[in-house]
Design a protein around this motif. Sequence first.
Motif, PDB file in Angstrom:
ATOM      1  N   GLN A   1      -6.916 113.181  -3.043  1.00  0.00           N
ATOM      2  CA  GLN A   1      -7.854 114.271  -2.737  1.00  0.00           C
ATOM      3  C   GLN A   1      -8.456 114.866  -4.010  1.00  0.00           C
ATOM      4  O   GLN A   1      -8.510 116.080  -4.196  1.00  0.00           O
ATOM      5  CB  GLN A   1      -7.161 115.349  -1.911  1.00  0.00           C
TER       6      GLN A   1
ATOM      7  N   SER B   1     -25.048 113.325   2.509  1.00  0.00           N
ATOM      8  CA  SER B   1     -23.766 113.531   3.183  1.00  0.00           C
ATOM      9  C   SER B   1     -22.724 112.477   2.807  1.00  0.00           C
ATOM     10  O   SER B   1     -21.668 112.403   3.444  1.00  0.00           O
ATOM     11  CB  SER B   1     -23.974 113.519   4.704  1.00  0.00           C
ATOM     12  N   CYS B   2     -22.996 111.675   1.797  1.00  0.00           N
ATOM     13  CA  CYS B   2     -22.048 110.621   1.394  1.00  0.00           C
ATOM     14  C   CYS B   2     -20.712 111.242   0.991  1.00  0.00           C
ATOM     15  O   CYS B   2     -20.666 112.211   0.236  1.00  0.00           O
ATOM     16  CB  CYS B   2     -22.632 109.818   0.229  1.00  0.00           C
ATOM     17  N   ARG B   3     -19.618 110.658   1.474  1.00  0.00           N
ATOM     18  CA  ARG B   3     -18.283 111.097   1.094  1.00  0.00           C
ATOM     19  C   ARG B   3     -17.351 109.892   0.950  1.00  0.00           C
ATOM     20  O   ARG B   3     -16.160 109.956   1.255  1.00  0.00           O
ATOM     21  CB  ARG B   3     -17.731 112.114   2.080  1.00  0.00           C
TER      22      ARG B   3
ATOM     23  N   CYS C   1     -11.785 104.489  -5.533  1.00  0.00           N
ATOM     24  CA  CYS C   1     -13.123 105.080  -5.412  1.00  0.00           C
ATOM     25  C   CYS C   1     -14.200 104.217  -6.054  1.00  0.00           C
ATOM     26  O   CYS C   1     -15.358 104.232  -5.621  1.00  0.00           O
ATOM     27  CB  CYS C   1     -13.138 106.480  -6.011  1.00  0.00           C
TER      28      CYS C   1
ATOM     29  N   ALA D   1     -14.286 110.486  -1.420  1.00  0.00           N
ATOM     30  CA  ALA D   1     -13.278 111.381  -0.855  1.00  0.00           C
ATOM     31  C   ALA D   1     -12.504 110.716   0.272  1.00  0.00           C
ATOM     32  O   ALA D   1     -11.292 110.929   0.423  1.00  0.00           O
ATOM     33  CB  ALA D   1     -13.940 112.663  -0.362  1.00  0.00           C
ATOM     34  N   ASP D   2     -13.179 109.907   1.075  1.00  0.00           N
ATOM     35  CA  ASP D   2     -12.521 109.274   2.220  1.00  0.00           C
ATOM     36  C   ASP D   2     -11.478 108.252   1.788  1.00  0.00           C
ATOM     37  O   ASP D   2     -10.496 108.024   2.507  1.00  0.00           O
ATOM     38  CB  ASP D   2     -13.565 108.598   3.114  1.00  0.00           C
TER      39      ASP D   2
ATOM     40  N   SER E   1     -14.101 116.800  -3.809  1.00  0.00           N
ATOM     41  CA  SER E   1     -14.472 117.746  -2.758  1.00  0.00           C
ATOM     42  C   SER E   1     -15.955 118.065  -2.905  1.00  0.00           C
ATOM     43  O   SER E   1     -16.547 117.861  -3.963  1.00  0.00           O
ATOM     44  CB  SER E   1     -13.638 119.029  -2.850  1.00  0.00           C
ATOM     45  N   PHE E   2     -16.555 118.587  -1.824  1.00  0.00           N
ATOM     46  CA  PHE E   2     -17.999 118.782  -1.805  1.00  0.00           C
ATOM     47  C   PHE E   2     -18.364 120.196  -1.391  1.00  0.00           C
ATOM     48  O   PHE E   2     -17.637 120.863  -0.669  1.00  0.00           O
ATOM     49  CB  PHE E   2     -18.644 117.781  -0.836  1.00  0.00           C
TER      50      PHE E   2
ATOM     51  N   ARG F   1     -24.940 112.806  -4.044  1.00  0.00           N
ATOM     52  CA  ARG F   1     -24.697 114.217  -3.754  1.00  0.00           C
ATOM     53  C   ARG F   1     -25.341 115.110  -4.807  1.00  0.00           C
ATOM     54  O   ARG F   1     -25.728 116.243  -4.523  1.00  0.00           O
ATOM     55  CB  ARG F   1     -23.197 114.486  -3.711  1.00  0.00           C
TER      56      ARG F   1
ATOM     57  N   CYS G   1     -18.003 103.571  -4.069  1.00  0.00           N
ATOM     58  CA  CYS G   1     -19.122 104.420  -4.479  1.00  0.00           C
ATOM     59  C   CYS G   1     -20.426 103.636  -4.385  1.00  0.00           C
ATOM     60  O   CYS G   1     -20.587 102.613  -5.053  1.00  0.00           O
ATOM     61  CB  CYS G   1     -18.931 104.936  -5.901  1.00  0.00           C
TER      62      CYS G   1
ATOM     63  N   VAL H   1     -20.695 117.846  -6.002  1.00  0.00           N
ATOM     64  CA  VAL H   1     -19.342 117.303  -5.906  1.00  0.00           C
ATOM     65  C   VAL H   1     -18.468 117.912  -6.996  1.00  0.00           C
ATOM     66  O   VAL H   1     -18.915 118.135  -8.121  1.00  0.00           O
ATOM     67  CB  VAL H   1     -19.356 115.755  -6.028  1.00  0.00           C
TER      68      VAL H   1
END
Length: 291
Positions: free
Chosen positions: A36, A25-27, A58, A30-31, A39-40, A18, A62, A45
């Motif tokens: 939480q 568009s990697c998330r 995470c 966050a997923d 955030s992007f 990012r 990653c 990020v």
Amino acid sequence: MVDLSFGPAVDVTQECVRRRFRRASCRACADVCPAQVFSFSDTGVSIEKSLCIECGDCLFVCPTEAITGIAPRKRFLKNDTLAGPFTARAATIHELLLWHAVHGVRFISLEAEQYPAWMTALAGLNLVLRRRGETVWGFKPWEKYEVNVARRALIHIPQEDVTACAVQPGKRAQRAAFPDISEADIVLNAEKCMLCGACWRSCSENAIRFEQHVLIVEAARCTGCGGCEAVCQHHALEVTNKESKASITTYPTYAATCTACHRPFWSFHPDQKQCALCLHHPHGMRNPDCC
């Protein structure tokens, strides 16, 4: 002002896709994050460090190993068995797969009624292991250790045959542990691709590379970061999460000299006479002889 807080120092380095590519568009972080923390926005990020519970989930998803400041949770290992005490939050399937491959774990010893989240994680793990042709995990009797009240050992009495350790997290570690499995799929549209080189120059995993007049796509090397897709201006690439047998796709290319601009170029077609740019300028706008 000096920061006297003692919260987690979780951070994201410049290796984050990012932060490298604006259109990425990697998330993945966050997923999977239960708090939480991530955030992007258009600038990259953001991390809300005060929310981090240091679960380490995470770290295992990653694709570029860009998350720092926290470490994976230590688990208790007894030979080929994960033993207690267990955290209330279960390990992710990504982590359990590494315990399976790296430490040879094949059993878990817990009180099922007390840890329903771990039971769910185990069911998901065994589905993946069956799909990959691996031995599934089973149960061993839950060992209820005696508590030495006189010495106030009221939590967990360490045993000589129980080791507290962690697995090395990351998509790269999973790729090394299961080299015959691809967890990402790279779809190349050769009709749109102009062989500009942006994708293979951006790929830190060498999953897309250009060697000896051949474009090579090796999905098993891909960690799913989507950097190649983000830099492709012609929308010729698509990266998706898809588990499959490892494979290598090759695309032969041909060297030529453009008849319009007289510059060398690469093509998938041996009879192509003009480079991709000149094909989009049919009126000879790039022809140096017209200037």
